[in-house]
Design a protein around this motif. Structure first.
Motif, PDB file in Angstrom:
ATOM      1  N   SER A  58       0.846  -1.191   0.000  1.00 56.33           N
ATOM      2  CA  SER A  58       0.000   0.000   0.000  1.00 56.33           C
ATOM      3  C   SER A  58       0.882   1.241   0.000  1.00 56.33           C
ATOM      4  O   SER A  58       2.106   1.150   0.098  1.00 56.33           O
ATOM      5  N   HIS A  59       0.246   2.392  -0.107  1.00 56.33           N
ATOM      6  CA  HIS A  59       0.963   3.661   0.045  1.00 56.33           C
ATOM      7  C   HIS A  59       0.471   4.405   1.277  1.00 56.33           C
ATOM      8  O   HIS A  59       0.540   5.630   1.360  1.00 56.33           O
ATOM      9  N   GLU A  60      -0.003   3.641   2.238  1.00 56.73           N
ATOM     10  CA  GLU A  60      -0.387   4.201   3.530  1.00 56.73           C
ATOM     11  C   GLU A  60       0.839   4.225   4.434  1.00 56.73           C
ATOM     12  O   GLU A  60       1.473   3.198   4.681  1.00 56.73           O
ATOM     13  N   ILE A  61       1.195   5.411   4.921  1.00 59.41           N
ATOM     14  CA  ILE A  61       2.387   5.554   5.754  1.00 59.41           C
ATOM     15  C   ILE A  61       2.070   5.151   7.191  1.00 59.41           C
ATOM     16  O   ILE A  61       1.103   5.619   7.783  1.00 59.41           O
ATOM     17  N   ILE A  62       2.903   4.263   7.739  1.00 60.31           N
ATOM     18  CA  ILE A  62       2.806   3.891   9.151  1.00 60.31           C
ATOM     19  C   ILE A  62       3.742   4.812   9.930  1.00 60.31           C
ATOM     20  O   ILE A  62       4.965   4.729   9.803  1.00 60.31           O
ATOM     21  N   ASP A  63       3.177   5.712  10.718  1.00 63.59           N
ATOM     22  CA  ASP A  63       3.981   6.687  11.458  1.00 63.59           C
ATOM     23  C   ASP A  63       4.896   5.959  12.446  1.00 63.59           C
ATOM     24  O   ASP A  63       4.491   4.986  13.091  1.00 63.59           O
ATOM     25  N   MET A  64       6.137   6.428  12.564  1.00 64.62           N
ATOM     26  CA  MET A  64       7.075   5.746  13.460  1.00 64.62           C
ATOM     27  C   MET A  64       8.108   6.737  13.988  1.00 64.62           C
ATOM     28  O   MET A  64       8.379   7.770  13.386  1.00 64.62           O
TER      29      MET A  64
END
Length: 458
Positions: A157-163
């Motif tokens: 996906s192109h959903e960013i997982i904040d980290m």
């Protein structure tokens, strides 16, 4: 089972035995010969799974419960976002288990694709500490609910997982990414919106010279305009005082490609430097440079060993990049010729040769399958040819060129065991013998596997 039907249906819950792993790290189970791919399942396990999609020849399922676990299963992977992030695929598999699986992967594809069954596949060379190894981070930025986020993409996906931290990145990369996020947020610099093609900050790329301590930060922006540029630079330098280089790369296109064509030095140097063994390299914002320097040394030492150099050999490096393998080989060869299709890489390679005071190397821009025959026509005879191709493997015309030139040895450095197997079959059919293959774990906790093959002329 009727023709065209499948032995399982969508949403069905079934009990399965996991037989293998795919090259993407998913478990493989078979039901009446029908393959189900199950992320996070491990070979040898029995599990209850829910079918989520069926195609004609294979399907996908979600792991519900492990009813008989593998001895290699790690119950609590150390990364808190492992289940969401697509950066790692194998943290649930013990490191020893990963190394065995990568050796098996190489063996399986050589047998299945290359029909090569009589070659010795060494145990995979791994790391003593398989964490914090990456010297380069490429982190997408975006806005979410008014705040700036930075992280890696969710798998497929192109959903960013904040980290805040990545356990396979060097700590220095984490520091610089978080510093940029904090500073940019305070200055009101917007993250990139991929759908609308709006916002300023697309990616932050951090590069760290592990053996020199030098640090580069690349701000990839949607336009040349960078709001509050002066304040941004000063604040980054204040938060990370030892940063060597701050660079802006401008990418105006609607694209998934990270870098644009124009790069501007905002502060400090255009290059940082690092070393692999005794060889020093200049690294720019867009230079290709191996991301795991410790294992790169292991990989190149293996290539050097398989080349069998005595100091009298002429060597051709057919995909030389910025000259990393070429310069390693030049330490023990009479002369090395490197060829690469990317002009900027050849410029870097020539600079790196000068940096190391090596005058027994020559580099040329062009397609290897065209340049090497031209060298041959000039009377250049290679005793050893080294290839380190991209994932798609060697160009067919290059393999034909090798078979016509007939060097005594070919050393094949591969980042894709499947195309390695295909190309080895072609070389074997042309009169060569694959003697041994050494897998090297360049990317712990991911499904990627590199290997070096020693190939001799019969």
């Amino acid at each position: 089972m009727s023709k065209g039907s499948t032995p399982v249906t969508k949403n069905e819950i079934v009990d399965v035995i996991i037989e293998d792993l795919t090259h993407e790290g998913a478990g493989v189970a078979k039901i009446d010969g029908y393959a189900l791919f199950i992320p996070k399942a491990l070979p040898g396990e029995q599990a209850k799974v829910k079918v989520i999609k069926t195609n004609k020849g294979y399907g996908f399922a979600r792991l519900l419960e492990v009813t008989k676990r593998s001895e290699d299963r790690v119950d609590a992977p150390p990364c808190p976002i492992f289940d969401q992030c697509g950066g790692c695929q194998l943290q649930h598999l013990s490191y020893e288990g990963q190394l065995k699986q990568k050796q098996k992967q190489v063996r399986d594809v050589l047998e299945r694709i290359g029909k090569i069954t009589d070659v010795f596949i060494h145990p995979t060379l791994g790391m003593n500490d398989p964490w914090r190894y990456r010297n380069k981070a490429q982190v997408p930025f975006a806005d979410r609910e008014g705040g700036l986020i930075a992280g890696f993409y969710k798998e497929r996906s192109h959903e960013i997982i904040d980290m805040d931290s990545c356990l396979i990145q060097h700590e220095e990369n984490d520091k610089i990414v978080q510093a940029v996020r904090e500073v940019a947020s305070k200055l009101g610099i917007k993250g990139y919106n991929e759908e609308r093609h709006q916002g300023t900050l697309r990616h932050v790329v951090a590069r760290y010279g592990v053996n020199t301590g030098q640090l580069m930060v690349v701000l990839v922006t949607r336009s040349r305009e960078l709001p509050n540029k002066k304040e941004l630079i000063e604040a980054i330098q204040e938060k990370v005082p030892h940063v060597t280089s701050i660079v802006q790369n401008i990418n105006t296109k609607r694209t998934n490609v990270i870098f644009g064509d124009e790069t501007i030095v905002l502060a400090g140097e255009e290059y940082i430097y690092d070393t692999i063994g005794d060889v020093k390299f200049a690294i720019s914002a867009r230079s290709f440079y191996q991301v795991n320097p410790e294992q790169t040394k292991v990989l190149y030492d293996q290539a050097l060993k398989y080349a069998g150099l005595t100091g009298a050999e002429t060597v051709i490096d057919a995909y030389c990049g910025i000259g990393t393998i070429s310069l390693f080989l030049a330490q023990q060869a009479k002369h090395v010729y490197g060829v690469e299709i990317v002009p900027e890489a050849i410029s870097d390679a020539k600079r790196n040769a000068e940096l190391n005071h090596m005058d027994n190397v020559d580099f040329a821009v062009g397609e290897a399958e065209k340049v090497i025959p031209w060298w041959y026509a000039q009377g250049i005879r290679a005793d050893v040819i080294v290839v380190d191709p991209p994932r798609k493997g060697c160009d067919e015309a290059l393999l034909d060129t090798i078979l016509k030139m007939k060097p005594k040895r070919v050393v094949y450095v591969s980042c894709n065991p499947a195309t390695l197997a295909r190309d080895l079959r072609i070389l074997e059919d042309g009169g060569y013998k694959t003697v041994e293959v050494q897998p090297v774990d360049m990317f712990p906790h991911t499904n990627h596997c590199e290997a070096v093959a020693r190939i001799e002329l019969l």
